[in-house]
Write an enzyme that holds these catalytic residues in place. Structure first.
Site, short mmCIF file in Angstrom:
data_model
loop_
_atom_site.label_atom_id
_atom_site.label_comp_id
_atom_site.label_asym_id
_atom_site.label_seq_id
_atom_site.Cartn_x
_atom_site.Cartn_y
_atom_site.Cartn_z
N HIS A 135 83.92 -52.77 0.76
CA HIS A 135 85.07 -53.55 1.22
C HIS A 135 86.15 -52.63 1.79
O HIS A 135 86.65 -52.85 2.90
CB HIS A 135 85.66 -54.40 0.08
CG HIS A 135 87.01 -54.95 0.42
ND1 HIS A 135 87.17 -56.04 1.25
CD2 HIS A 135 88.25 -54.53 0.10
CE1 HIS A 135 88.46 -56.27 1.41
NE2 HIS A 135 89.15 -55.36 0.73
N HIS A 140 88.56 -52.17 5.77
CA HIS A 140 89.95 -51.80 6.09
C HIS A 140 90.10 -50.64 7.07
O HIS A 140 91.08 -50.59 7.81
CB HIS A 140 90.70 -51.41 4.80
CG HIS A 140 91.10 -52.56 3.95
ND1 HIS A 140 92.20 -53.35 4.23
CD2 HIS A 140 90.56 -53.09 2.82
CE1 HIS A 140 92.33 -54.29 3.30
NE2 HIS A 140 91.34 -54.15 2.43
N GLU A 183 94.01 -59.16 4.67
CA GLU A 183 92.74 -59.51 4.02
C GLU A 183 92.01 -60.67 4.70
O GLU A 183 90.79 -60.64 4.80
CB GLU A 183 92.97 -59.84 2.53
CG GLU A 183 93.41 -58.65 1.68
CD GLU A 183 92.34 -57.56 1.49
OE1 GLU A 183 91.17 -57.78 1.87
OE2 GLU A 183 92.69 -56.49 0.97
N SER A 202 84.05 -58.00 5.33
CA SER A 202 83.14 -57.40 4.34
C SER A 202 82.33 -58.46 3.59
O SER A 202 81.60 -58.14 2.67
CB SER A 202 83.91 -56.50 3.36
OG SER A 202 84.89 -57.23 2.66
#
Ligand code: PHE
Ligand code: CO
Length: 296
Positions: A135, A140, A183, A202
């Site tokens: 993730h 990111h 997010e 993700s």
């Protein structure tokens, strides 16, 4: 035997029982990754790369390529850091897992992005409740090469340090903004809605659900509205917010939030699935499959 993360304790919060890790910055113990760890990376990497063509935004896909990540092995932080150093000046640091809020904000404010060094187990391929290396890294890191988004992340960190000193209510409002942008954000591009949120890119299921399902609301970005909106941590989001550009995000969040927090303190929060009269609605969700409670 591969190395294990050092979990310090569990803490009861409004989000349930959350593991707390040491706040230390750790060297990525790259040699300790097992063949199974590298295989997990390969499986997830290949699956998401295929899925994200035509679904993730241009900037995400281009920048991911620029890093030269491959399915062959878990990337080395030092290799990624060379690319970042020559671009936006961000730096990845290794951590054991979720950090206390102020520590996290302080890293962002100084252009350090904490990445969990360990990767999920094979039985967690499709779902893991806490952020792992896949993730953090896959989700990111690519956008940290985008100059505007890179500045947004740093500004958020600075805003977080300030909100922390103002108290828990300010933090609740700021956290919602992170959730619905960094997010779980969507962006409108020439060819349609695209994903930029890390929590979506993700996740196999949510990458499809957020764009193609009739269930969720898709609503135009509205900063104060977002800061009032509760969210889901254990199901797909009921609502996604759509920006027009990363510059829009920067401009909207530029003002000092101190008076805004004060204003918001007297307003009701909005349930995760609500649609308001004032919303710019791209899709009004059918609500299919929604749990009645559980918004945080
Ligand atoms: N302008 C915000 C403040 O004064 C900081 C911020 C920037 C927050 C970008 C979020 C995103 O608190
Ligand atoms: Co994340």
């Amino acid at each position: 035997m591969n190395a294990q993360p050092r979990r310090v304790e569990h803490q009861q919060t409004d989000k349930g029982s959350v593991p707390v890790y040491t706040t230390a910055v750790v060297e990525q113990p790259w040699d300790s990754y097992s063949p199974a760890d590298h295989a997990t990376w390969a499986t997830l990497f290949e699956r998401q790369q295929q899925l994200l063509v035509g679904r993730a935004c241009r900037e995400f896909l281009d920048n991911q390529q620029h890093f030269g990540m491959t399915p062959d092995a878990i990337p080395k932080f030092e290799d990624l850091n060379r690319v970042l150093a020559g671009s936006t000046g961000w730096r990845i640091i290794g951590v054991e897992g979720l950090l206390p809020e102020l520590t996290f904000f302080d890293h962002l404010a100084n252009r350090r992005f904490p990445v969990t060094w360990w990767i999920r187990k094979p039985e967690q391929i499709d779902y893991i409740a806490e952020p792992d290396l896949f993730h953090d890294l896959f989700g990111h890191v690519p956008l940290l090469l985008n100059p505007v988004f890179a500045d947004y992340m740093q500004a958020y960190g600075c805003g977080g340090v300030k909100a922390h000193s103002l108290g828990p209510d300010a933090l609740v409002h700021l956290t919602r903004l992170y959730w619905y942008t960094v997010e779980f954000g969507l962006i409108r591009q020439d060819d349609g809605l695209r994903i930029y949120g890390s929590g979506i890119v993700s996740s196999k299921g949510e990458s499809i659900h957020c764009l193609e399902s009739a269930a969720p609301n898709r609503i135009g970005f509205d900063m104060r509205r977002i800061m009032r909106t509760r969210y889901r941590i254990d199901t797909y989001q009921k609502t996604y917010f759509v920006i027009d550009s990363f510059q829009q995000l920067m401009d909207a969040t530029d003002p000092d939030f101190t008076p805004i927090y004060r204003e918001l303190a007297s307003q009701e929060s909005i349930p995760a699935g609500s649609v308001l009269q004032s919303d710019n609605v791209y899709n009004r969700g059918s609500g299919e499959g929604w749990a009645a409670d559980g918004d945080v």
